[in-house]
Design a protein around this motif. Structure first.
Motif, PDB file in Angstrom:
ATOM      1  N   VAL A 170      15.406  35.412  93.421  1.00 39.39           N
ATOM      2  CA  VAL A 170      16.418  34.618  93.781  1.00 39.39           C
ATOM      3  C   VAL A 170      15.901  33.461  94.786  1.00 39.39           C
ATOM      4  N   THR A 171      16.076  32.355  94.127  1.00 36.42           N
ATOM      5  CA  THR A 171      15.550  31.217  95.171  1.00 36.42           C
ATOM      6  C   THR A 171      16.889  30.184  95.712  1.00 36.42           C
ATOM      7  N   VAL A 172      16.614  29.944  96.936  1.00 37.33           N
ATOM      8  CA  VAL A 172      17.974  29.064  97.272  1.00 37.33           C
ATOM      9  C   VAL A 172      17.601  28.138  98.103  1.00 37.33           C
ATOM     10  N   SER A 173      18.575  27.019  97.944  1.00 38.49           N
ATOM     11  CA  SER A 173      18.126  25.834  99.361  1.00 38.49           C
ATOM     12  C   SER A 173      19.622  25.487  99.566  1.00 38.49           C
ATOM     13  N   ARG A 179      14.996  26.319 102.506  1.00 41.80           N
ATOM     14  CA  ARG A 179      14.660  27.066 101.169  1.00 41.80           C
ATOM     15  C   ARG A 179      14.224  28.178 101.319  1.00 41.80           C
ATOM     16  N   GLN A 195      13.602  32.445  99.302  1.00 45.00           N
ATOM     17  CA  GLN A 195      13.445  33.420  98.217  1.00 45.00           C
ATOM     18  C   GLN A 195      13.837  34.910  98.396  1.00 45.00           C
ATOM     19  N   VAL A 212      21.990  34.272 100.048  1.00 47.29           N
ATOM     20  CA  VAL A 212      22.602  33.298  99.612  1.00 47.29           C
ATOM     21  C   VAL A 212      23.503  32.649 100.438  1.00 47.29           C
ATOM     22  N   ALA A 231      23.851  28.657 100.975  1.00 49.56           N
ATOM     23  CA  ALA A 231      22.979  27.920 100.111  1.00 49.56           C
ATOM     24  C   ALA A 231      23.772  27.114  98.908  1.00 49.56           C
ATOM     25  N   GLU A 287      22.402  25.520  96.160  1.00 50.31           N
ATOM     26  CA  GLU A 287      21.722  25.872  94.968  1.00 50.31           C
ATOM     27  C   GLU A 287      21.243  27.257  94.947  1.00 50.31           C
ATOM     28  N   VAL A 288      21.443  27.987  93.905  1.00 51.05           N
ATOM     29  CA  VAL A 288      21.006  29.357  93.764  1.00 51.05           C
ATOM     30  C   VAL A 288      20.506  29.629  92.327  1.00 51.05           C
ATOM     31  N   SER A 293      20.872  28.827  86.582  1.00 54.43           N
ATOM     32  CA  SER A 293      21.562  28.625  87.752  1.00 54.43           C
ATOM     33  C   SER A 293      22.555  29.758  87.836  1.00 54.43           C
TER      34      SER A 293
END
Length: 521
Positions: free
Chosen positions: A88-91, A140, A142, A161, A164, A166-167, A178
């Protein structure tokens, strides 16, 4: 000596904070040694029938998985469950706390032009100073997660999250989706994601109540961004109660979660990943580590999967989770306290305070009562009461077995809502300068006062805001305000009701007394 149960750092298991240009820790300039040990990682019950409502994995095992208690076939567990573990990557951006803004203001002049600083400027606390300050900071990160239904339902940690914008979910076959955050519950640190996909591999869900200390476990996740990493260990303890933890996007409470403690290697990036038992069933969500270095040191904590599933059911149905509230401050019962109360053994949660207009107050509970059972379930430690009540629903009636006046009695209480309590506290803080002070206080028992050798009565359990900025620390004992001795929270409220612009606090710390000026501005 002061009461400070945790001398090391509890951090998330963790989102790997990457900022704009890096992923490893750098000791912030001007930060003290204790705070510098905090890593860049984001620093956090369903019945078996309820668990069965989630589709089970359809993937056939590569090899037979032995029953719990036998030597696990870790190769088979990974082959069967690994495809259902995701990255899971977030920004996004989060508002800087006053402490973070002050940290930036303490950076040496001209440091923004240093090439070494510029390389690490994307890390927490390393943002350049802007004109008028930096109200928000981009981030950002992870973490990990796992698929619990073939139509794209995923569990992870709330701190992964939080804030966040964007996930993105990355599957083991390299496909990326997404994700929509259906809801996140900070009280349990559980979040539910949804991706638009079909026929996905899923994990098999287990029963953490069947786990015993010494049972083998296995974790899969993305520590430091290394995807599909498997580690193994044993269950070290069950029912651990932990304090709230700091994250780069705020604080995450953990009081309602009876954590599973393991020695499986968990590091930043593992947050939200599954913890498997020896049969290959998920029994927990890896969430926190206890560390003095910011990395794995043998103490990892997972949220029991039955707790996560109950939260998941509420989030899927309503978009949020609700938690019951009794409205008491509690502590463990020591041997000496049990003897003074005439109790046969030192079990239960000793009530040290009752909130006004709370469920406990309406039920007639009072300081000095010891809750030993809730709905027939024994309460051995005070943390068990917090998790039992916290995982109940607002409006639910609970039967309490209480030790009072050297004999057991039964009391029925109708639980309130934790959300309502937060709103009341927020309203009181807005209209009360005591809220500006930023102290969480509780009375010390006679036994505790004797233990730390203090004549003070009020223990500072947490210091935030103005008090923290002035140097007040958790574990200090509050003796006086502006030269007037204080022995109760009510006295503190009374002295602060005039909304002074500054106060002088007399505190006791490690046997010494010192005045600390606090500017309330």
């Amino acid at each position: 000596m002061k009461l400070n149960p945790l001398n090391a750092t509890l951090v998330a298991a963790g989102v790997l904070a990457m900022g704009a240009a890096g992923a490893f820790s750098l000791k912030p300039w001007g930060q003290d040694e204790a705070k510098a040990s905090t890593p860049p990682a984001v620093v956090a019950m369903a019945t078996p029938a309820a668990a069965a409502t989630t589709p089970a994995a359809a993937t056939a095992p590569i090899a037979p998985v032995p029953a719990q208690g036998m030597v696990p076939n870790y190769r088979a567990i990974f082959a069967q469950a690994g495809p259902a573990v995701v990255g899971v990557t977030v920004s996004g951006t989060h508002k800087l706390s006053q402490e973070e803004q002050q940290m930036q203001q303490r950076l040496p002049p001209g440091i923004e032009n240093d090439p070494f600083f510029q390389f690490f400027r994307g890390l927490p606390h390393m943002q350049p100073r802007g004109r008028g300050g930096v109200p928000e900071q981009p981030f950002r990160g992870q973490g990990s997660g796992f698929i619990i239904s073939s139509d794209g339902l995923i569990l992870t940690n709330a701190h992964v999250v939080r804030d966040a914008k964007e996930v993105t979910v990355k599957l083991s076959d390299r496909r990326e989706f997404s994700a929509k955050v259906l809801g996140a519950d900070l009280a349990t640190d559980v979040a539910v994601l949804r991706i638009n996909a079909k026929d996905l591999p899923t994990v098999r869900l287990g029963n953490p109540k069947q786990l015993q200390v010494g049972d083998p476990v296995m974790a899969i996740g993305s520590p430091f961004g290394f995807e599909q990493t498997a580690t193994q260990g044993i269950v070290s303890a069950k029912g651990r109660s932990l304090p709230e933890v700091s994250t780069t996007t705020g604080r995450v409470s953990s009081a309602v979660v009876p954590f599973i403690q393991t020695d499986a290697a968990v590091n930043p990036g593992n947050s939200g990943g599954p913890l498997f038992d020896g049969t290959g069933a998920v029994v927990g969500i890896n969430a926190q580590i206890y560390s003095q270095s910011g990395g794995y040191q043998g103490l990892s904590f997972a949220i029991p999967i039955d707790v996560a599933l109950k939260v998941k059911d509420q989030i899927v149905a309503t978009g949020r989770a609700q938690h019951g509230r009794l409205g008491v401050s509690v502590q463990d019962v020591t041997h000496s306290l049990a003897e003074s109360f005439g109790m046969p053994k030192p079990d239960g949660a000793l009530i040290s305070g009752v909130a006004r207009d709370s469920a406990a107050a309406k039920a007639g509970l009072k300081p000095g009562d010891v809750i030993t059972e809730v709905n027939g379930e024994p309460i051995v430690r005070s943390g068990a009461l917090s998790s039992t009540i916290g995982m109940s629903s607002p409006g639910e009636k609970v039967k309490l077995k209480v030790w009072r006046d050297r004999a057991p009695i039964e009391i029925e209480a109708t639980l309130g809502s934790a959300e309502e309590a937060k709103q009341v506290a927020a309203n009181e803080e807005k209209g009360n300068a005591a809220g500006q002070l930023g102290l969480a206080l509780r009375p010390l028992s006679r036994d505790e006062r004797r233990q730390i050798g203090s004549e003070g009565v009020l223990l500072i359990e947490n210091a935030t805001g103005a008090a923290a900025r002035a140097g007040i620390e958790r574990g200090d004992v509050l003796l006086a305000i502006n030269g007037k001795p204080v022995t109760s929270v009510e006295q503190v409220r009374s002295l602060m009701s005039g909304k002074p612009k500054s106060v002088a606090l007399l505190v006791e710390r490690d046997g010494d007394q010192l005045f600390v000026p606090v500017n309330l501005g």
